[in-house]
Write a protein that holds these residues in place. Structure first.
Motif, mmCIF file in Angstrom:
data_model
loop_
_atom_site.group_PDB
_atom_site.id
_atom_site.type_symbol
_atom_site.label_atom_id
_atom_site.label_comp_id
_atom_site.label_asym_id
_atom_site.label_seq_id
_atom_site.Cartn_x
_atom_site.Cartn_y
_atom_site.Cartn_z
ATOM 1 N N THR A 147 4.596 85.150 41.701
ATOM 2 C CA THR A 147 3.706 84.056 41.301
ATOM 3 C C THR A 147 2.270 84.326 41.718
ATOM 4 O O THR A 147 2.023 85.062 42.676
ATOM 5 C CB THR A 147 4.174 82.721 41.929
ATOM 6 N N ASN A 148 1.340 83.683 41.007
ATOM 7 C CA ASN A 148 -0.064 83.775 41.437
ATOM 8 C C ASN A 148 -0.416 82.651 42.415
ATOM 9 O O ASN A 148 -1.545 82.562 42.873
ATOM 10 C CB ASN A 148 -1.011 83.810 40.235
ATOM 11 N N GLY A 149 0.540 81.801 42.720
ATOM 12 C CA GLY A 149 0.342 80.793 43.766
ATOM 13 C C GLY A 149 -0.245 79.473 43.295
ATOM 14 O O GLY A 149 -0.487 78.577 44.100
ATOM 15 N N SER A 150 -0.426 79.304 41.989
ATOM 16 C CA SER A 150 -1.050 78.072 41.477
ATOM 17 C C SER A 150 -0.128 76.858 41.450
ATOM 18 O O SER A 150 -0.580 75.758 41.176
ATOM 19 C CB SER A 150 -1.505 78.270 40.025
ATOM 20 N N PHE A 151 1.160 77.086 41.674
ATOM 21 C CA PHE A 151 2.112 75.987 41.484
ATOM 22 C C PHE A 151 2.989 75.770 42.729
ATOM 23 O O PHE A 151 4.204 76.016 42.700
ATOM 24 C CB PHE A 151 2.988 76.270 40.249
ATOM 25 N N PRO A 152 2.366 75.300 43.811
ATOM 26 C CA PRO A 152 3.143 75.133 45.052
ATOM 27 C C PRO A 152 4.313 74.176 44.884
ATOM 28 O O PRO A 152 5.370 74.378 45.491
ATOM 29 C CB PRO A 152 2.112 74.579 46.053
ATOM 30 N N GLY A 153 4.146 73.146 44.046
ATOM 31 C CA GLY A 153 5.225 72.172 43.843
ATOM 32 C C GLY A 153 6.469 72.838 43.276
ATOM 33 O O GLY A 153 7.593 72.526 43.679
ATOM 34 N N VAL A 154 6.264 73.773 42.363
ATOM 35 C CA VAL A 154 7.406 74.474 41.760
ATOM 36 C C VAL A 154 8.095 75.337 42.818
ATOM 37 O O VAL A 154 9.325 75.351 42.928
ATOM 38 C CB VAL A 154 6.934 75.347 40.562
ATOM 39 N N LEU A 155 7.299 76.032 43.628
ATOM 40 C CA LEU A 155 7.896 76.892 44.667
ATOM 41 C C LEU A 155 8.724 76.048 45.632
ATOM 42 O O LEU A 155 9.836 76.425 46.017
ATOM 43 C CB LEU A 155 6.800 77.645 45.437
ATOM 44 N N LYS A 156 8.175 74.895 46.015
ATOM 45 C CA LYS A 156 8.888 74.029 46.965
ATOM 46 C C LYS A 156 10.200 73.545 46.371
ATOM 47 O O LYS A 156 11.230 73.521 47.036
ATOM 48 C CB LYS A 156 8.015 72.821 47.343
ATOM 49 N N LYS A 157 10.151 73.158 45.094
ATOM 50 C CA LYS A 157 11.362 72.651 44.450
ATOM 51 C C LYS A 157 12.431 73.757 44.372
ATOM 52 O O LYS A 157 13.597 73.524 44.665
ATOM 53 C CB LYS A 157 11.003 72.137 43.050
ATOM 54 N N LEU A 158 12.016 74.954 43.997
ATOM 55 C CA LEU A 158 12.977 76.065 43.917
ATOM 56 C C LEU A 158 13.604 76.311 45.289
ATOM 57 O O LEU A 158 14.810 76.531 45.398
ATOM 58 C CB LEU A 158 12.285 77.351 43.442
ATOM 59 N N ALA A 159 12.775 76.238 46.323
ATOM 60 C CA ALA A 159 13.277 76.481 47.686
ATOM 61 C C ALA A 159 14.233 75.358 48.109
ATOM 62 O O ALA A 159 15.321 75.631 48.619
ATOM 63 C CB ALA A 159 12.111 76.591 48.653
ATOM 64 N N GLU A 160 13.824 74.122 47.858
ATOM 65 C CA GLU A 160 14.664 72.978 48.253
ATOM 66 C C GLU A 160 16.037 73.049 47.611
ATOM 67 O O GLU A 160 17.036 72.681 48.211
ATOM 68 C CB GLU A 160 14.015 71.677 47.766
ATOM 69 N N GLU A 161 16.064 73.504 46.381
ATOM 70 C CA GLU A 161 17.347 73.538 45.663
ATOM 71 C C GLU A 161 18.081 74.873 45.814
ATOM 72 O O GLU A 161 19.034 75.146 45.071
ATOM 73 C CB GLU A 161 17.105 73.205 44.184
ATOM 74 N N ASN A 162 17.590 75.702 46.742
ATOM 75 C CA ASN A 162 18.220 77.019 46.985
ATOM 76 C C ASN A 162 18.341 77.865 45.721
ATOM 77 O O ASN A 162 19.373 78.490 45.480
ATOM 78 C CB ASN A 162 19.624 76.852 47.590
ATOM 79 N N LEU A 163 17.298 77.846 44.934
ATOM 80 C CA LEU A 163 17.341 78.592 43.675
ATOM 81 C C LEU A 163 16.575 79.908 43.757
ATOM 82 O O LEU A 163 16.516 80.654 42.790
ATOM 83 C CB LEU A 163 16.762 77.724 42.544
ATOM 84 N N VAL A 164 15.948 80.153 44.895
ATOM 85 C CA VAL A 164 15.158 81.376 45.039
ATOM 86 C C VAL A 164 15.393 81.952 46.436
ATOM 87 O O VAL A 164 15.563 81.198 47.398
ATOM 88 C CB VAL A 164 13.660 81.083 44.771
#
Ligand code: SF4
Length: 231
Positions: free
Chosen positions: A99-116
Motif C-alpha cells: 500500500t501507499n499508506g493513504s487508507f489507514p482505515g482499510v488497513l485497520k479493518k483488514l488487521a481487525e478481521e485477521n485478513l492480512v
C-alpha cells in the motif's frame, strides 16, 4: 474490481515465503517513478484475470505456494479487497498487502478481521514532499496514521523506500530515519528508471549498490532491520 495481473510464483515479494502475486488496478497517486503505469493509467488495456482461475491454481499448488501478495496500483482503493483477502485466507495462505499508506482505515479493518498477515507501506520521501513526488492531493495525516498503526500494531510489516535520487538522498534519509525510528524493518529499493511513468525520469540516474549501502547505513542507526532490494 477486476484483477489485472497474476504471477504464479515469486521469491522476492514476501520475505521468506513463496508467493503468488495479484495485481489490482488504479491508484490515487501519480508518482513519476511508477513502473506500473498501465495498471494505474489505463488498466482497461490489460487483460483481466479471472479470480476462479487464480483460486484453482492456488488450490492445486498448495504444497508449493505459501502466500498471496496483493499489490497494485493501490489495492486499498477497492472495497472488495477484504473479501479477496478472505478468499485467500480460506485457502490457508498467508496474505500480504502492498500500500501507499493513504487508507489507514482499510488497513485497520483488514488487521481487525485477521485478513492480512503482512503489510508493506511505501515511504516515497519526506511527507512534505509528497505532493510533488506523487503529483496528487495527499492527506499526510492519513500517511502518518498508517505508519503509526503499523509501528504500534501486531501485524508484520515493512516500510519500502524507492531510492529515487531526486527525492531520496542522505539528507532526506536522515529525516526519514527519525520519522521511522524504532520501525521493525525498512527496505531500500533501487529505482528502475526504464519504465518510469514520467518520461523525463527515464534517463535519470539510479544509485549504485555502494550508494544504496551508504543510505542504508544512515537508516541502520535508527532501525534494526534494513535491507536493500533490486541492486
Ligand atoms: S503509489 Fe505506487 S502504484 Fe501508485 S502511482 Fe505511485 S508508484 Fe505507482
Amino acid at each position: 474490481m477486476e484483477i489485472k495481473g497474476f504471477i504464479e510464483n515469486s521469491l522476492v515479494d514476501y520475505d521468506g515465503k513463496i508467493s503468488a502475486v495479484v495485481f489490482l488496478p488504479n491508484c490515487n497517486f501519480r508518482c513519476g517513478f511508477c513502473f506500473n503505469q498501465k495498471l494505474v493509467l489505463e488498466p482497461e488495456t490489460l487483460e483481466t484475470v479471472r479470480l476462479e482461475k487464480i483460486e484453482e491454481y492456488l488450490k492445486s499448488h498448495s504444497d508449493f505456494v505459501d502466500a498471496v501478495v496483493i499489490t497494485g496500483g493501490e489495492p486499498c482503493m477497492h472495497p472488495e479487497l477484504a473479501e479477496l483477502c478472505r478468499k485467500f485466507k480460506k485457502l490457508g495462505l498467508f496474505v500480504k498487502v502492498d500500500t501507499n499508506g493513504s487508507f489507514p482505515g482499510v488497513l485497520k479493518k483488514l488487521a481487525e478481521e485477521n485478513l492480512v498477515d503482512y503489510i508493506a507501506m511505501d515511504i516515497k520521501g519526506l511527507f512534505e514532499d509528497y505532493p510533488k513526488i506523487t503529483n496528487a492531493d495527499v492527506d499526510i495525516k492519513k500517511l502518518r496514521e498508517s505508519a503509526s498503526f503499523l509501528m504500534n500494531g501486531k501485524i508484520q510489516y515493512e516500510f519500502r523506500i524507492t531510492a529515487v535520487p531526486k527525492f531520496v538522498n542522505s539528507e532526506t534519509i536522515e529525516k526519514i530515519s527519525q520519522l521511522l525510528k524504532g520501525a521493525k524493518k525498512v527496505c531500500l529499493q533501487r529505482f528502475r528508471p526504464e519504465n518510469a511513468m514520467d518520461k523525463k525520469l527515464r534517463d535519470a540516474k539510479s544509485y549504485t549498490l555502494e550508494e544504496l549501502q551508504e543510505l542504508a547505513e544512515i537508516l541502520k542507526r535508527f532501525i534494526k532491520d534494513v535491507r536493500i532490494r533490486g541492486a
